[in-house]
Structures are given as structure tokens and as C-alpha cells.
Design a protein around this motif. Structure first.
Motif, mmCIF file in Angstrom:
data_model
loop_
_atom_site.group_PDB
_atom_site.id
_atom_site.type_symbol
_atom_site.label_atom_id
_atom_site.label_comp_id
_atom_site.label_asym_id
_atom_site.label_seq_id
_atom_site.Cartn_x
_atom_site.Cartn_y
_atom_site.Cartn_z
ATOM 1 N N ALA A 1 0.827 -1.209 0.000
ATOM 2 C CA ALA A 1 0.000 0.000 0.000
ATOM 3 C C ALA A 1 0.860 1.257 0.000
ATOM 4 C CB ALA A 1 -0.937 -0.011 1.201
ATOM 5 N N GLY A 2 1.968 1.210 0.732
ATOM 6 C CA GLY A 2 2.882 2.363 0.720
ATOM 7 C C GLY A 2 3.460 2.611 -0.663
ATOM 8 N N HIS A 3 3.837 1.547 -1.352
ATOM 9 C CA HIS A 3 4.349 1.709 -2.711
ATOM 10 C C HIS A 3 3.249 2.134 -3.678
ATOM 11 C CE1 HIS A 3 8.556 0.649 -2.656
ATOM 12 N NE2 HIS A 3 8.270 -0.214 -1.698
ATOM 13 N N TYR A 4 2.044 1.638 -3.458
ATOM 14 C CA TYR A 4 0.923 2.035 -4.306
ATOM 15 C C TYR A 4 0.630 3.523 -4.154
ATOM 16 C CZ TYR A 4 -3.779 2.617 -6.103
ATOM 17 O OH TYR A 4 -4.873 3.065 -6.782
ATOM 18 N N LEU A 5 0.630 4.014 -2.920
ATOM 19 C CA LEU A 5 0.371 5.440 -2.698
ATOM 20 C C LEU A 5 1.478 6.305 -3.281
ATOM 21 C CD1 LEU A 5 -1.021 5.321 0.945
ATOM 22 C CD2 LEU A 5 -2.306 5.701 -1.173
ATOM 23 N N ASN A 6 2.695 5.782 -3.309
ATOM 24 C CA ASN A 6 3.818 6.516 -3.872
ATOM 25 C C ASN A 6 3.777 6.533 -5.399
ATOM 26 O OD1 ASN A 6 6.216 7.959 -3.837
ATOM 27 N ND2 ASN A 6 7.471 6.107 -3.874
ATOM 28 N N ASP A 7 3.411 5.411 -6.011
ATOM 29 C CA ASP A 7 3.401 5.296 -7.471
ATOM 30 C C ASP A 7 2.243 4.388 -7.905
ATOM 31 O OD1 ASP A 7 4.039 5.394 -10.141
ATOM 32 O OD2 ASP A 7 5.721 3.992 -9.989
ATOM 33 N N PRO A 8 1.015 4.940 -8.042
ATOM 34 C CA PRO A 8 -0.144 4.110 -8.378
ATOM 35 C C PRO A 8 -0.032 3.424 -9.742
ATOM 36 C CG PRO A 8 -0.843 6.291 -7.674
ATOM 37 C CD PRO A 8 0.638 6.320 -7.803
ATOM 38 N N ASP A 9 0.672 4.023 -10.689
ATOM 39 C CA ASP A 9 0.792 3.416 -12.019
ATOM 40 C C ASP A 9 1.621 2.130 -11.983
ATOM 41 O OD1 ASP A 9 -0.708 5.443 -13.106
ATOM 42 O OD2 ASP A 9 1.047 6.671 -13.603
ATOM 43 N N HIS A 10 2.475 2.010 -10.981
ATOM 44 C CA HIS A 10 3.315 0.820 -10.866
ATOM 45 C C HIS A 10 2.474 -0.437 -10.611
ATOM 46 C CE1 HIS A 10 7.025 -1.358 -10.131
ATOM 47 N NE2 HIS A 10 6.479 -1.869 -9.044
ATOM 48 N N PHE A 11 1.329 -0.280 -9.919
ATOM 49 C CA PHE A 11 0.478 -1.418 -9.587
ATOM 50 C C PHE A 11 -0.758 -1.506 -10.479
ATOM 51 C CE2 PHE A 11 2.810 -1.190 -5.565
ATOM 52 C CZ PHE A 11 3.134 -2.514 -5.410
ATOM 53 N N ALA A 12 -0.738 -0.849 -11.620
ATOM 54 C CA ALA A 12 -1.893 -0.895 -12.529
ATOM 55 C C ALA A 12 -1.949 -2.260 -13.212
ATOM 56 C CB ALA A 12 -1.786 0.210 -13.573
ATOM 57 N N GLY A 13 -3.156 -2.777 -13.317
ATOM 58 C CA GLY A 13 -3.366 -4.018 -14.067
ATOM 59 C C GLY A 13 -2.913 -5.261 -13.340
ATOM 60 N N TRP A 14 -2.221 -6.120 -14.087
ATOM 61 C CA TRP A 14 -1.864 -7.436 -13.572
ATOM 62 C C TRP A 14 -0.823 -7.385 -12.461
ATOM 63 C CZ3 TRP A 14 3.150 -9.216 -13.912
ATOM 64 C CH2 TRP A 14 3.997 -8.517 -14.777
ATOM 65 N N LYS A 15 -0.009 -6.327 -12.417
ATOM 66 C CA LYS A 15 1.016 -6.244 -11.379
ATOM 67 C C LYS A 15 0.388 -6.099 -9.992
ATOM 68 C CE LYS A 15 4.610 -4.254 -14.274
ATOM 69 N NZ LYS A 15 5.475 -3.093 -14.482
ATOM 70 N N GLY A 16 -0.620 -5.255 -9.901
ATOM 71 C CA GLY A 16 -1.306 -5.079 -8.621
ATOM 72 C C GLY A 16 -2.022 -6.342 -8.186
ATOM 73 N N ALA A 17 -2.692 -6.989 -9.149
ATOM 74 C CA ALA A 17 -3.393 -8.230 -8.816
ATOM 75 C C ALA A 17 -2.408 -9.310 -8.390
ATOM 76 C CB ALA A 17 -4.212 -8.701 -10.010
ATOM 77 N N LEU A 18 -1.298 -9.402 -9.081
ATOM 78 C CA LEU A 18 -0.293 -10.408 -8.746
ATOM 79 C C LEU A 18 0.296 -10.147 -7.360
ATOM 80 C CD1 LEU A 18 1.288 -12.851 -9.903
ATOM 81 C CD2 LEU A 18 3.016 -11.225 -10.639
ATOM 82 N N TYR A 19 0.607 -8.896 -7.087
ATOM 83 C CA TYR A 19 1.208 -8.574 -5.796
ATOM 84 C C TYR A 19 0.208 -8.761 -4.659
ATOM 85 C CZ TYR A 19 3.511 -6.087 -2.020
ATOM 86 O OH TYR A 19 4.076 -5.774 -0.812
ATOM 87 N N PHE A 20 -0.975 -8.131 -4.779
ATOM 88 C CA PHE A 20 -1.901 -8.124 -3.657
ATOM 89 C C PHE A 20 -2.677 -9.424 -3.499
ATOM 90 C CE2 PHE A 20 -1.341 -3.490 -4.014
ATOM 91 C CZ PHE A 20 -1.016 -3.227 -2.699
ATOM 92 N N VAL A 21 -3.123 -10.035 -4.574
ATOM 93 C CA VAL A 21 -3.947 -11.242 -4.446
ATOM 94 C C VAL A 21 -3.073 -12.480 -4.250
ATOM 95 C CG1 VAL A 21 -5.651 -12.693 -5.591
ATOM 96 C CG2 VAL A 21 -5.824 -10.224 -5.782
ATOM 97 N N LEU A 22 -2.208 -12.734 -5.195
ATOM 98 C CA LEU A 22 -1.382 -13.934 -5.109
ATOM 99 C C LEU A 22 -0.306 -13.797 -4.033
ATOM 100 C CD1 LEU A 22 -0.818 -16.710 -6.379
ATOM 101 C CD2 LEU A 22 0.790 -15.574 -7.906
ATOM 102 N N GLY A 23 0.353 -12.652 -4.004
ATOM 103 C CA GLY A 23 1.435 -12.449 -3.034
ATOM 104 C C GLY A 23 0.960 -12.495 -1.592
#
Length: 127
Positions: free
Chosen positions: A36-58
């Protein structure tokens, strides 16, 4: 003749806390906070499959693996502490309670550091 047996009292092992352990919550919470800290710093970094992979699977993997490792570490430390306590003193007192609390705190801090390093590595890998 009736077969009357005396029931032996049930022997319970040492209890670690007031209730049942919730496995995997601490490592998963640290994983989510770092993400969440990285998402708030750079929301585009977690756009799409990267966010799902990190938050759901990770989060699921960290909760499972981290929870099993955490439970194993806590049980090992509790067993060692119980053996040492029986050798030195035959009962629990405030000093042993403070030692147990300190050991649990150190284990939790170690888990938090390891999960944070793993989360930072995962974020860098997804970048």
C-alpha cells in the motif's frame, strides 16, 4: 465384575496466549502495508496485472508460508523456554512472562523485517 477404570486427568501442553493462534495475519499485514505504501507513492506501478499479482497472489502466499514459519518458530521458542523454565524454576512467574513476551516480540520483529525485504524485492521485480 464391572470394569471400573479411573480416568487420568488430561495433561495440556503450555499455552502461548489467551486464545488460539491466528496463523499468517502478521506477515500478510506487513506485506499489504508495504504494498500500500508503494501504491500510494506510485499508483501506475500497480496498474493491471502487477497489482493483482502482488496483492492477491502475493498476500495469499505470504500468509500461508509466513504463517507456517511463524507458527513453527513460536512453538520452537515456547518449547525451549518451557524446558529451560523447568530446569531453573518449577513454576511461571512475572520474570518468565516478561521473557516470553520479549521473545515473541523479537520473533515478530524478525518476521516483519523478512517480509518487508521480500515485499521490497517483489516490488522491484515487478517494476
Amino acid at each position: 465384575m464391572s470394569d471400573v477404570r479411573k480416568e487420568e486427568p488430561k495433561r495440556e501442553g503450555p499455552k502461548e496466549g489467551p486464545g488460539p493462534e491466528i496463523v499468517g495475519v502478521w506477515p500478510a499485514a506487513v506485506w499489504i502495508v508495504v504494498g500500500a505504501g508503494h501504491y500510494l507513492n506510485d499508483p501506475d506501478h500497480f496498474a493491471g496485472w502487477k497489482g493483482a499479482l502482488y496483492f492477491v497472489l502475493g498476500t495469499g502466499l505470504v500468509a500461508l508460508v509466513g504463517g507456517i514459519a511463524s507458527l513453527s518458530a513460536r512453538r520452537t521458542v515456547a518449547g525451549i523456554q518451557e524446558r529451560l523454565l523447568k530446569e531453573v524454576r518449577h513454576r511461571r512467574d512475572w520474570a518468565s512472562w516478561w521473557v516470553a513476551l520479549g521473545l515473541r516480540g523479537l520473533i515478530g520483529l524478525g518476521e516483519a523485517v523478512l517480509v518487508t525485504l521480500l515485499a521490497l524485492w517483489a516490488v522491484a521485480l515487478l517494476g
